[in-house]
Design a protein around this motif. Structure first.
Motif, PDB file in Angstrom:
ATOM      1  N   PHE A  34       0.354  -1.068  -0.212  1.00  0.00           N
ATOM      2  CA  PHE A  34       0.131   0.013  -0.102  1.00  0.00           C
ATOM      3  C   PHE A  34       0.964   1.544   0.030  1.00  0.00           C
ATOM      4  O   PHE A  34       1.577   0.871   0.816  1.00  0.00           O
ATOM      5  N   SER A  35       0.587   2.715  -1.013  1.00  0.00           N
ATOM      6  CA  SER A  35       0.603   3.227  -0.732  1.00  0.00           C
ATOM      7  C   SER A  35       0.999   4.745   0.318  1.00  0.00           C
ATOM      8  O   SER A  35       0.874   5.585   0.943  1.00  0.00           O
ATOM      9  N   SER A  36       0.728   3.959   1.268  1.00  0.00           N
ATOM     10  CA  SER A  36      -0.595   4.935   2.038  1.00  0.00           C
ATOM     11  C   SER A  36      -1.501   4.207   3.250  1.00  0.00           C
ATOM     12  O   SER A  36      -1.343   3.402   3.432  1.00  0.00           O
ATOM     13  N   GLY A  37      -0.517   4.938   4.980  1.00  0.00           N
ATOM     14  CA  GLY A  37      -1.582   4.028   5.668  1.00  0.00           C
ATOM     15  C   GLY A  37      -3.141   3.567   5.626  1.00  0.00           C
ATOM     16  O   GLY A  37      -4.002   2.509   6.463  1.00  0.00           O
ATOM     17  N   ILE A  38      -3.930   4.965   4.988  1.00  0.00           N
ATOM     18  CA  ILE A  38      -4.944   4.949   4.620  1.00  0.00           C
ATOM     19  C   ILE A  38      -5.825   3.064   4.097  1.00  0.00           C
ATOM     20  O   ILE A  38      -6.705   2.675   4.107  1.00  0.00           O
ATOM     21  N   LYS A  39      -4.833   3.430   2.936  1.00  0.00           N
ATOM     22  CA  LYS A  39      -5.565   2.443   2.285  1.00  0.00           C
ATOM     23  C   LYS A  39      -5.218   1.089   2.535  1.00  0.00           C
ATOM     24  O   LYS A  39      -5.715   0.182   2.091  1.00  0.00           O
ATOM     25  N   ALA A  40      -4.128   0.574   3.421  1.00  0.00           N
ATOM     26  CA  ALA A  40      -4.068  -0.324   4.087  1.00  0.00           C
ATOM     27  C   ALA A  40      -4.462  -0.998   5.502  1.00  0.00           C
ATOM     28  O   ALA A  40      -5.483  -2.042   5.611  1.00  0.00           O
ATOM     29  N   LEU A  41      -5.646   0.458   5.850  1.00  0.00           N
ATOM     30  CA  LEU A  41      -6.107   0.173   7.114  1.00  0.00           C
ATOM     31  C   LEU A  41      -7.496  -0.699   6.733  1.00  0.00           C
ATOM     32  O   LEU A  41      -8.009  -2.162   7.468  1.00  0.00           O
ATOM     33  N   GLU A  42      -7.844  -1.011   5.229  1.00  0.00           N
ATOM     34  CA  GLU A  42      -9.275  -1.855   5.104  1.00  0.00           C
ATOM     35  C   GLU A  42      -8.889  -2.722   5.056  1.00  0.00           C
ATOM     36  O   GLU A  42      -9.243  -4.499   5.834  1.00  0.00           O
ATOM     37  N   THR A  43      -7.779  -4.231   4.714  1.00  0.00           N
ATOM     38  CA  THR A  43      -7.036  -5.186   4.681  1.00  0.00           C
ATOM     39  C   THR A  43      -6.716  -5.463   6.542  1.00  0.00           C
ATOM     40  O   THR A  43      -7.002  -6.525   7.008  1.00  0.00           O
ATOM     41  N   LEU A  44      -6.329  -4.336   7.153  1.00  0.00           N
ATOM     42  CA  LEU A  44      -5.797  -4.717   8.183  1.00  0.00           C
ATOM     43  C   LEU A  44      -7.118  -5.184   9.212  1.00  0.00           C
ATOM     44  O   LEU A  44      -7.535  -5.708  10.249  1.00  0.00           O
ATOM     45  N   ASN A  45      -7.876  -4.450   8.619  1.00  0.00           N
ATOM     46  CA  ASN A  45      -9.100  -4.621   9.386  1.00  0.00           C
ATOM     47  C   ASN A  45     -10.304  -6.011   9.079  1.00  0.00           C
ATOM     48  O   ASN A  45     -10.816  -6.530   9.838  1.00  0.00           O
ATOM     49  N   GLU A  46     -10.046  -6.201   7.949  1.00  0.00           N
ATOM     50  CA  GLU A  46     -10.035  -7.617   7.030  1.00  0.00           C
ATOM     51  C   GLU A  46      -9.545  -8.684   7.291  1.00  0.00           C
ATOM     52  O   GLU A  46     -10.661  -9.903   7.109  1.00  0.00           O
ATOM     53  N   PHE A  53       5.457  -3.974   7.554  1.00  0.00           N
ATOM     54  CA  PHE A  53       6.884  -3.051   7.205  1.00  0.00           C
ATOM     55  C   PHE A  53       6.149  -1.749   6.866  1.00  0.00           C
ATOM     56  O   PHE A  53       5.418  -1.452   5.447  1.00  0.00           O
ATOM     57  N   LEU A  54       6.827  -0.917   8.297  1.00  0.00           N
ATOM     58  CA  LEU A  54       6.049   0.860   7.676  1.00  0.00           C
ATOM     59  C   LEU A  54       6.565   1.393   7.805  1.00  0.00           C
ATOM     60  O   LEU A  54       7.115   1.685   8.586  1.00  0.00           O
ATOM     61  N   ASP A  55       6.628   2.073   6.549  1.00  0.00           N
ATOM     62  CA  ASP A  55       7.087   3.937   6.267  1.00  0.00           C
ATOM     63  C   ASP A  55       6.767   4.843   7.824  1.00  0.00           C
ATOM     64  O   ASP A  55       5.490   4.180   7.998  1.00  0.00           O
ATOM     65  N   ILE A  56       7.154   5.276   7.603  1.00  0.00           N
ATOM     66  CA  ILE A  56       6.967   6.364   9.471  1.00  0.00           C
ATOM     67  C   ILE A  56       6.692   7.729   8.236  1.00  0.00           C
ATOM     68  O   ILE A  56       5.198   8.335   8.835  1.00  0.00           O
ATOM     69  N   GLN A  57       7.156   7.979   7.708  1.00  0.00           N
ATOM     70  CA  GLN A  57       6.737   9.549   7.115  1.00  0.00           C
ATOM     71  C   GLN A  57       5.952   9.763   5.472  1.00  0.00           C
ATOM     72  O   GLN A  57       6.048   8.964   5.007  1.00  0.00           O
ATOM     73  N   MET A  58       5.174   9.562   5.661  1.00  0.00           N
ATOM     74  CA  MET A  58       3.816   9.452   4.890  1.00  0.00           C
ATOM     75  C   MET A  58       2.498  10.441   4.750  1.00  0.00           C
ATOM     76  O   MET A  58       2.608  11.121   5.837  1.00  0.00           O
ATOM     77  N   PRO A  59       2.497  11.494   3.301  1.00  0.00           N
ATOM     78  CA  PRO A  59       1.211  12.217   3.646  1.00  0.00           C
ATOM     79  C   PRO A  59      -0.249  11.357   3.920  1.00  0.00           C
ATOM     80  O   PRO A  59      -0.333  10.372   3.965  1.00  0.00           O
TER      81      PRO A  59
END
Length: 244
Positions: A34-46, A53-59
Motif C-alpha cells: 500500500f502507498s498509504s496507511g489509509i489504504k492499508a487499514l481496510e486490509t488490516l480490518n479484514e 513493514f511500515l514507512d514513518i513519513q507519509m502523507p
C-alpha cells in the motif's frame, strides 16, 4: 511459522524493494502492499496480519499515527511493526509504539532478513507464551517484553509492580534491579490472579503475600510504604476483612 505481512510506503521504489524482499523470504507471506496507511487499514480490518513493514513519513496518515491506531488492538488482531524510514530520529518513538525493529533506508536484504528473523522469533515466543497464558498461575511464570525479547519471570518472585508513563517496573525478590517492560499496568494486571495480586493505587500492584503491615491509608512491604488510592480502598478492605 509463516507470518502474514503487508508493506506500506509512499515511495514506489522503496515499496517495490520491500515487497521483493518479503517474497524471497520463505517464512513471510505478502498479503498486500500500500502507498498509504489509509489504504492499508481496510486490509488490516479484514485480514489477520502478523507483521507490517511500515514507512514513518507519509502523507495523510503517518506510520506513527497508524501504529497508535493499532495500539489499542489486543491478541491476534494486533500486528507487529518494523519501521522502514530514511530518518534516524524516530527510534525512540518507534519503541514507544512497541515496534519490533527499525530499518534505516537504504537497507539491504541482509539487514531486512535480520529484522524479519527477529519478528519470527518474537512471534514464536508469543505463541509459546499464549499457550501457557491461561495457566500462568499453575505454571508459575509469565513472559515480559524487555526491549526486543520476552523474558520469563517467576510469579512467586514478584514483590510489587510500578506503572510509569510508558513502561512498567516489576520488582523481584533476590535482585535489586527491577525488570523494565514496555506495557501498561492494566495489561499486566489482567495476566495476574486477583487472588494473589491486587491493585492498591493507580500506579501500583502488590503481591498480597509480600505485604508486611497495613495502616488506614497504606500498605508496607518491608521498608517500602505504598499509599492505597481512594478508588481501591473498598476492594482492599474487602480482602483485609477476611483476616480480621
Amino acid at each position: 511459522m509463516i507470518l502474514n505481512c503487508i508493506a506500506v510506503d509512499d515511495e514506489p521504489l522503496a515499496l517495490g524493494l520491500i515487497c521483493s524482499f518479503i517474497e524471497q523470504t520463505p517464512f513471510l507471506k505478502l498479503k498486500g502492499s500500500f502507498s498509504s496507511g489509509i489504504k492499508a487499514l481496510e486490509t488490516l480490518n479484514e485480514q489477520d496480519i502478523d507483521l507490517i513493514f511500515l514507512d514513518i513519513q507519509m502523507p495523510d496518515l503517518t506510520g506513527l499515527q497508524l501504529a497508535r491506531m493499532l495500539d489499542g488492538r489486543s491478541g491476534n488482531r494486533r500486528p507487529r511493526l518494523i519501521f522502514t524510514t530514511a530518518f534516524n530520529n524516530y527510534a525512540l518513538e518507534g519503541y514507544k509504539v512497541d515496534a519490533l525493529d527499525y530499518l534505516l533506508k537504504p537497507f539491504d536484504y541482509e539487514e531486512f532478513l535480520k529484522a524479519a528473523d527477529k519478528a519470527r522469533a518474537y512471534a514464536e515466543m508469543q505463541q509459546a507464551a499464549a499457550l501457557t497464558g491461561s495457566t500462568a498461575e499453575q505454571e508459575g511464570y509469565l513472559f515480559l517484553k524487555v526491549e526486543y525479547q520476552l523474558v520469563r519471570v517467576a510469579i512467586k518472585d514478584i514483590i510489587y509492580i510500578e506503572g510509569l508513563k510508558d513502561y512498567v517496573k516489576v520488582y523481584l525478590e533476590h535482585t535489586d534491579k527491577p525488570v523494565l517492560t514496555l506495557t501498561s499496568l492494566k495489561a499486566l494486571e489482567q495476566k495476574l490472579s486477583p487472588k494473589t495480586f491486587m491493585r492498591v493505587h493507580r500506579s501500583y500492584i502488590v503481591q498480597l503475600e509480600k505485604i508486611t503491615s497495613v495502616t488506614k491509608n497504606a500498605v508496607s512491604i518491608g521498608e517500602l510504604s505504598i499509599s492505597i488510592g481512594d478508588q481501591y480502598k473498598e476492594a482492599f478492605n474487602g480482602y483485609l476483612s477476611k483476616w480480621l
